[in-house]
Design an enzyme around this catalytic site. Structure first.
Site, short mmCIF file in Angstrom:
data_model
loop_
_atom_site.label_atom_id
_atom_site.label_comp_id
_atom_site.label_asym_id
_atom_site.label_seq_id
_atom_site.Cartn_x
_atom_site.Cartn_y
_atom_site.Cartn_z
CG HIS A 94 2.25 -48.65 -6.18
ND1 HIS A 94 1.78 -48.23 -4.64
CD2 HIS A 94 2.83 -49.51 -6.39
CE1 HIS A 94 2.69 -49.27 -3.59
NE2 HIS A 94 2.58 -49.74 -4.98
CD GLU A 136 -2.14 -44.18 -6.27
OE1 GLU A 136 -2.10 -44.16 -4.85
OE2 GLU A 136 -0.83 -44.99 -6.97
#
Length: 149
Positions: free
Chosen positions: A77, A79
Site C-alpha cells: 500500500h 502508506e
C-alpha cells in the site's frame, strides 16, 4: 487562490497516486513534518516484481470485494511504501503527518502508529472501520480532508 497546506499536500498525494499500477485503486501517500515532504509512496508491487497492470490482479480474478483478502494482493500500500522509503533513507517519521488519497486500512494504520506518525489526513473513504478504531485508540488524529474529523 493559494492552497492551504492540507490542500497542497493532498494534491501532491493525488499526483503521487498517478504512479500506481493497481487495477483497482490508485493510492498515493506523502509523509510530512514541519511542512516539508519526507517521503512519498504509491501502491504497487515490491521492487523487481511485475506490476499488476502487466500480470493482472488475483483479487480481481477471484471476485474479492474491496477491503477484503488484502493478504493475497501482490502490491504494497502507498502508506507502507512511504514508511519503507523513510526507513531505507534513514528518515525519522516520529511526529510526522501522512496525507493519503484514501483512508488507511487496518494494517497500514498499525504501521502508521508504530512509525510515530501523529496525524492522518485522507481524501477518500475506505471500508475499514477497524483501522479508524485503532488509530483513535492510539490517539492519532485522523481527518477526512475537507471535513471536520
Amino acid at each position: 487562490m493559494r492552497p492551504t497546506w492540507d490542500e497542497y499536500f493532498v494534491g501532491i498525494a493525488r499526483l503521487v497516486a498517478t504512479r500506481s499500477t493497481c487495477l483497482r485503486r490508485h493510492v498515493g501517500a506523502v509523509i510530512v513534518r514541519d511542512r516539508r515532504i519526507l517521503t512519498t509512496g504509491y501502491n504497487g508491487p515490491p521492487r523487481g516484481v511485475a506490476h499488476c497492470d502487466v500480470v493482472g490482479c488475483l483479487r480481481e480474478r477471484l471476485g474479492v470485494p474491496s477491503g477484503q483478502r488484502l493478504d493475497i494482493c501482490r502490491a504494497l500500500h502507498a502508506e507502507q511504501n512511504a514508511i519503507i522509503q523513510a526507513a531505507v533513507h534513514g528518515v525519522s517519521t516520529e511526529g510526522a503527518m501522512i496525507y493519503v488519497t484514501h483512508q488507511p486500512c487496518f494494517t497500514c494504520a498499525k504501521m502508521i502508529i508504530n512509525a510515530g506518525i501523529e496525524r492522518v489526513v485522507y481524501a477518500d473513504g475506505y471500508p475499514d472501520e477497524l483501522a479508524r478504531q485503532i488509530l483513535d485508540e492510539a490517539r492519532v488524529t485522523v481527518e477526512m480532508w475537507g471535513h471536520n474529523g
